[in-house]
Design a protein around this motif. Structure first.
Motif, PDB file in Angstrom:
ATOM      1  N   LYS A   2      60.946 -42.283   6.883  1.00  0.00           N
ATOM      2  CA  LYS A   2      61.666 -43.192   6.367  1.00  0.00           C
ATOM      3  C   LYS A   2      61.485 -43.591   4.922  1.00  0.00           C
ATOM      4  O   LYS A   2      60.147 -43.620   4.723  1.00  0.00           O
ATOM      5  CB  LYS A   2      61.590 -44.615   7.424  1.00  0.00           C
ATOM      6  CG  LYS A   2      62.245 -44.173   8.719  1.00  0.00           C
ATOM      7  CD  LYS A   2      62.109 -45.383   9.639  1.00  0.00           C
ATOM      8  CE  LYS A   2      62.898 -45.408  11.174  1.00  0.00           C
ATOM      9  NZ  LYS A   2      62.964 -46.669  11.988  1.00  0.00           N
ATOM     10  N   TRP A   3      62.331 -44.086   4.278  1.00  0.00           N
ATOM     11  CA  TRP A   3      62.259 -44.763   3.071  1.00  0.00           C
ATOM     12  C   TRP A   3      61.697 -46.277   3.129  1.00  0.00           C
ATOM     13  O   TRP A   3      62.170 -46.680   4.067  1.00  0.00           O
ATOM     14  CB  TRP A   3      63.612 -44.808   2.325  1.00  0.00           C
ATOM     15  CG  TRP A   3      63.623 -43.820   1.064  1.00  0.00           C
ATOM     16  CD1 TRP A   3      64.037 -42.489   1.209  1.00  0.00           C
ATOM     17  CD2 TRP A   3      63.334 -44.289  -0.279  1.00  0.00           C
ATOM     18  NE1 TRP A   3      64.093 -42.053  -0.091  1.00  0.00           N
ATOM     19  CE2 TRP A   3      63.717 -43.114  -0.929  1.00  0.00           C
ATOM     20  CE3 TRP A   3      63.073 -45.354  -1.000  1.00  0.00           C
ATOM     21  CZ2 TRP A   3      63.356 -43.015  -2.467  1.00  0.00           C
ATOM     22  CZ3 TRP A   3      62.836 -45.332  -2.384  1.00  0.00           C
ATOM     23  CH2 TRP A   3      62.912 -44.186  -2.964  1.00  0.00           C
ATOM     24  N   VAL A  31      54.997 -43.080  -5.289  1.00  0.00           N
ATOM     25  CA  VAL A  31      56.039 -41.847  -5.232  1.00  0.00           C
ATOM     26  C   VAL A  31      55.744 -41.656  -3.749  1.00  0.00           C
ATOM     27  O   VAL A  31      54.715 -41.514  -3.128  1.00  0.00           O
ATOM     28  CB  VAL A  31      55.292 -40.875  -6.024  1.00  0.00           C
ATOM     29  CG1 VAL A  31      56.387 -39.553  -5.862  1.00  0.00           C
ATOM     30  CG2 VAL A  31      55.556 -41.223  -7.450  1.00  0.00           C
ATOM     31  N   LEU A  32      56.873 -41.590  -3.179  1.00  0.00           N
ATOM     32  CA  LEU A  32      56.844 -41.104  -1.728  1.00  0.00           C
ATOM     33  C   LEU A  32      57.415 -39.680  -1.573  1.00  0.00           C
ATOM     34  O   LEU A  32      58.092 -38.923  -2.339  1.00  0.00           O
ATOM     35  CB  LEU A  32      58.304 -41.889  -0.972  1.00  0.00           C
ATOM     36  CG  LEU A  32      58.188 -43.320  -1.095  1.00  0.00           C
ATOM     37  CD1 LEU A  32      59.361 -43.914  -0.213  1.00  0.00           C
ATOM     38  CD2 LEU A  32      56.635 -43.888  -0.641  1.00  0.00           C
ATOM     39  N   PHE A  33      57.135 -38.757  -0.565  1.00  0.00           N
ATOM     40  CA  PHE A  33      57.348 -37.366  -0.457  1.00  0.00           C
ATOM     41  C   PHE A  33      57.998 -37.197   0.758  1.00  0.00           C
ATOM     42  O   PHE A  33      57.933 -37.914   1.983  1.00  0.00           O
ATOM     43  CB  PHE A  33      55.900 -36.782  -0.408  1.00  0.00           C
ATOM     44  CG  PHE A  33      54.998 -37.008  -1.301  1.00  0.00           C
ATOM     45  CD1 PHE A  33      55.506 -35.996  -2.579  1.00  0.00           C
ATOM     46  CD2 PHE A  33      54.080 -37.722  -1.352  1.00  0.00           C
ATOM     47  CE1 PHE A  33      54.362 -36.342  -3.701  1.00  0.00           C
ATOM     48  CE2 PHE A  33      53.361 -37.952  -2.409  1.00  0.00           C
ATOM     49  CZ  PHE A  33      53.423 -37.404  -3.716  1.00  0.00           C
ATOM     50  N   ASP A  34      59.111 -36.212   0.354  1.00  0.00           N
ATOM     51  CA  ASP A  34      59.914 -35.662   1.714  1.00  0.00           C
ATOM     52  C   ASP A  34      59.217 -35.060   2.788  1.00  0.00           C
ATOM     53  O   ASP A  34      57.931 -34.686   2.454  1.00  0.00           O
ATOM     54  CB  ASP A  34      61.179 -34.529   1.199  1.00  0.00           C
ATOM     55  CG  ASP A  34      61.739 -34.338   2.209  1.00  0.00           C
ATOM     56  OD1 ASP A  34      61.379 -33.138   2.851  1.00  0.00           O
ATOM     57  OD2 ASP A  34      63.009 -34.685   2.463  1.00  0.00           O
ATOM     58  N   ASP A  74      51.902 -38.590   2.393  1.00  0.00           N
ATOM     59  CA  ASP A  74      52.853 -39.340   2.467  1.00  0.00           C
ATOM     60  C   ASP A  74      53.398 -40.146   1.393  1.00  0.00           C
ATOM     61  O   ASP A  74      54.667 -40.287   0.758  1.00  0.00           O
ATOM     62  CB  ASP A  74      53.146 -40.572   3.918  1.00  0.00           C
ATOM     63  CG  ASP A  74      53.608 -39.904   5.160  1.00  0.00           C
ATOM     64  OD1 ASP A  74      53.554 -40.498   5.893  1.00  0.00           O
ATOM     65  OD2 ASP A  74      54.260 -38.833   5.002  1.00  0.00           O
ATOM     66  N   TYR A  75      52.440 -40.668   0.447  1.00  0.00           N
ATOM     67  CA  TYR A  75      52.592 -41.312  -0.873  1.00  0.00           C
ATOM     68  C   TYR A  75      51.438 -41.235  -1.704  1.00  0.00           C
ATOM     69  O   TYR A  75      50.323 -41.100  -1.213  1.00  0.00           O
ATOM     70  CB  TYR A  75      53.259 -42.598  -0.538  1.00  0.00           C
ATOM     71  CG  TYR A  75      52.217 -43.653  -0.051  1.00  0.00           C
ATOM     72  CD1 TYR A  75      51.432 -44.236  -0.910  1.00  0.00           C
ATOM     73  CD2 TYR A  75      52.361 -43.928   1.300  1.00  0.00           C
ATOM     74  CE1 TYR A  75      50.705 -45.164  -0.338  1.00  0.00           C
ATOM     75  CE2 TYR A  75      51.652 -44.941   1.876  1.00  0.00           C
ATOM     76  CZ  TYR A  75      50.686 -45.773   1.002  1.00  0.00           C
ATOM     77  OH  TYR A  75      49.870 -46.562   1.289  1.00  0.00           O
ATOM     78  N   ILE A  76      51.586 -41.401  -2.967  1.00  0.00           N
ATOM     79  CA  ILE A  76      50.564 -41.849  -3.812  1.00  0.00           C
ATOM     80  C   ILE A  76      51.046 -42.953  -4.737  1.00  0.00           C
ATOM     81  O   ILE A  76      52.183 -43.390  -4.819  1.00  0.00           O
ATOM     82  CB  ILE A  76      50.144 -40.557  -4.845  1.00  0.00           C
ATOM     83  CG1 ILE A  76      51.699 -40.241  -5.843  1.00  0.00           C
ATOM     84  CG2 ILE A  76      50.033 -39.593  -3.926  1.00  0.00           C
ATOM     85  CD1 ILE A  76      51.173 -39.364  -6.989  1.00  0.00           C
ATOM     86  N   VAL A 125      61.762 -35.059  -3.547  1.00  0.00           N
ATOM     87  CA  VAL A 125      62.736 -34.201  -2.566  1.00  0.00           C
ATOM     88  C   VAL A 125      62.720 -32.702  -2.978  1.00  0.00           C
ATOM     89  O   VAL A 125      62.991 -31.764  -2.103  1.00  0.00           O
ATOM     90  CB  VAL A 125      64.051 -34.581  -2.167  1.00  0.00           C
ATOM     91  CG1 VAL A 125      63.999 -35.910  -1.654  1.00  0.00           C
ATOM     92  CG2 VAL A 125      64.893 -34.500  -3.543  1.00  0.00           C
ATOM     93  N   SER A 126      62.226 -32.086  -4.057  1.00  0.00           N
ATOM     94  CA  SER A 126      62.227 -30.740  -4.520  1.00  0.00           C
ATOM     95  C   SER A 126      61.078 -30.732  -5.641  1.00  0.00           C
ATOM     96  O   SER A 126      60.571 -31.450  -6.038  1.00  0.00           O
ATOM     97  CB  SER A 126      63.669 -30.605  -5.415  1.00  0.00           C
ATOM     98  OG  SER A 126      63.807 -31.386  -6.307  1.00  0.00           O
ATOM     99  N   LEU A 127      60.838 -29.317  -5.564  1.00  0.00           N
ATOM    100  CA  LEU A 127      59.512 -28.787  -6.274  1.00  0.00           C
ATOM    101  C   LEU A 127      60.061 -27.932  -7.429  1.00  0.00           C
ATOM    102  O   LEU A 127      60.776 -27.101  -7.159  1.00  0.00           O
ATOM    103  CB  LEU A 127      58.426 -28.211  -5.215  1.00  0.00           C
ATOM    104  CG  LEU A 127      57.919 -29.336  -4.474  1.00  0.00           C
ATOM    105  CD1 LEU A 127      56.795 -28.409  -3.653  1.00  0.00           C
ATOM    106  CD2 LEU A 127      57.131 -30.372  -5.144  1.00  0.00           C
TER     107      LEU A 127
END
Length: 543
Positions: A2-3, A31-34, A74-76, A125-127
């Motif tokens: 979840k966001w 920063v959150l990660f998909d 999950d996040y930094i 969401v993309s690299l």
């Protein structure tokens, strides 16, 4: 996953130095990660902050890396002192390292503006795989670390030291994102020996190519004798793709050297300053599919001279498609089996906010043509021809574009053969009566010269030959003083569109009128365009 967002403080500060004051802004964020990216377990190396134009500002290591299930991330969180004042547009990237494949990835977060009290929180969401040098660029599609379905970003300008073999082939097209990040690829020239699809990319499909300049240095492309060829400086063929903010030009801005293209012993030929052919891949008989291709905010500033040495011995007609930006909006093409297919489909192309500023010359050296019924050249300042199936709906939309330059065609032939020229300042012509919409366009061409007066040839300011019942033109203009040589080429039939003629001293005024109701073009001079007093026409704000 979840966001969610953890509040991040924004601290403003100013640092003073002897003799000057440099304004800096202290910022921090999350920063959150998909979940799919997090599951890959990449090592987080740094957070990079760039200007909107792609220039690096600062790079920092993450403060906290949260790993609920190692090695998942999950996040930094991060903090940085940015040497930029409030209101500065910035973009954020996160750098990863995949130890298994030893590949570096950049994850794009989001563009924003430094503002007081802002809390930065984004989801990756993309690299993107960074392209740092010539070797990296030339590896796309040829190295297992640089697969054609990945996303790439230029981290700096690149200077090529030798000719480039087109990236990715017709059998494995490029299908990712190529983000130039505002940079320039210098000294570009192509290796074209025995290559059917010529361009920076040979074929693109389901791709997004954007945001860079190609500084083309080649002065001669000898395409030689082989099957039908597709050539453009960005791509030979584009399908289901978007091309945006690409500029093609010479290094020298004054009196640039023409690019000479020699094409010999072929059937049909497609050339465009950006793309040779916009097409749809054959998906099967009686299969319906709508295919969308968009070209937005692109330009060509490169004089072109094309020599066609034809010695054709096969039956049927010959067609040559040449356009300032695109050779042809054409039929579907089977990239794997190299043939045209039969099926139900609709090719929908949108060309917008773009221009071609160049002179073009075409020289026919037409020898020993046997059994060819007809040879026709489609030549347009923006698009050479439209040749797609006659389906419901508009196949082609061209809006907010202009062409400025001269057109010269010279024919030398040894037989009594029918030769036709269909040319227009925006669109050469349509072969199969497609639906066409041309909106808020202008042509600044001074003259069209066609040495051999041939029945069936058409020259017009906007579109050479179209079906008027299926063509919509709104607010299209051509500057006065247009010359056609010979005059017999000029046809005022219903198949030609010349637009409304305006005096050349009105050109500046008509561009800046903000409403079409007052006779203006209503172009976006706040974000997209600026007026070049040197060239006497608009150019992009970022050029």
């Amino acid at each position: 996953m979840k966001w969610f967002c953890i509040p991040a403080a924004l601290v403003l500060s100013a640092c003073s130095f002897v003799g000057s004051v440099v304004e800096t802004t202290g910022i921090s964020g999350l920063v959150l990660f998909d979940s799919q990216i997090a599951a890959l377990g990449y090592n987080i190396k740094a957070v990079h902050i760039f200007t909107r134009e792609g220039q690096p500002i600062v790079s920092v290591e993450p403060v906290v890396v949260y790993k609920p299930l190692p090695p998942y991330v999950d996040y930094i969180t991060w903090e940085a002192e940015v040497p930029a004042p409030l209101g500065t547009p910035i973009t954020f990237w996160v750098e990863f390292f995949d130890s298994a494949t030893r590949t570096v990835y950049f994850g794009q977060a989001q563009e924003d503006i430094i503002t007081n009290g802002n809390s930065y929180c984004w989801n990756i969401v993309s690299l993107y795989i960074p392209i740092r040098n010539e070797a990296d660029l030339k590896s796309i599609g040829y190295d297992p670390r640089f697969l054609p379905n990945k996303n790439y970003i230029l981290l700096n300008d690149i200077f090529l030291t030798n000719k480039l073999t087109p990236l990715c082939s017709n059998r494995i097209p490029f299908s990712g994102i190529f983000d130039g990040n505002g940079h320039t690829i210098h000294n570009v020239d192509f290796n074209v020996e025995n290559i059917q699809f010529v361009g920076l990319f040979g074929v693109i499909k389901d791709a997004f190519i954007k945001n860079f300049t190609i500084e083309f240095s080649g002065t001669l492309l000898e395409l030689g004798g082989m099957r039908t060829q597709y050539a453009g400086i960005v791509a030979g063929i584009a399908e289901r793709s978007r091309i945006e903010k690409i500029s093609v030009k010479r290094a020298e801005t004054e009196n640039p050297t023409p690019l000479n293209i020699i094409k010999s012993d072929t059937t049909d030929f497609f050339w465009g300053g950006l793309v040779g052919l916009i097409a749809c891949d054959y998906v099967g008989a009686f299969t319906y599919e709508s295919v969308y291709v968009t070209i937005s905010a692109c330009s060509l500033q490169l004089p072109i001279y094309i020599t066609l040495n034809y010695s054709y011995n096969g039956p049927g007609d010959l067609f040559v498609h040449i356009g300032g930006l695109v050779g042809s909006n054409g039929p579907y093409y089977n990239a794997n089996n190299n043939h045209w297919g039969v099926g139900y489909w609709e090719l929908i192309t949108h060309i917008e906010k773009s221009y071609a500023l160049f002179d073009i010359g075409v020289h026919y050296n037409y020898n020993h043509v046997v059994d060819a019924n007809y040879l026709k050249l489609y030549l347009g300042g923006i698009l050479g021809s439209v040749d797609s199936m006659d389906m419901s709906g508009i196949n082609l939309t061209i809006e907010e574009v202009f062409f400025a330059g001269n057109i010269n065609v010279n024919v030398i032939e040894n037989i009594n053969q029918s030769i036709g020229l269909v040319t227009g300042g925006i669109l050469g012509g349509s072969r199969n009566n497609q639906f066409i919409n041309i909106d808020r366009a202008i042509v600044l061409t001074k003259r069209i010269d066609f040495i051999r007066d041939q029945p069936g040839s058409v020259a017009s300011m906007i579109a050479g030959s179209v079906n008027p019942t299926k063509t919509s033109c709104n607010y299209v203009y051509s500057a006065s003083g247009f010359i056609v040589n010979p005059e017999a080429l000029w046809q005022s039939s219903t198949s030609s569109i010349n637009g409304q003629t305006i005096d050349r001293d009105q050109v500046n005024e008509i561009f800046f009128r903000n409403s079409v109701s007052t006779g203006g073009l209503a172009w976006d001079f706040q974000r997209t365009w600026r007026w070049s007093s040197i060239r006497g026409c608009p150019v992009f704000r970022w050029e």
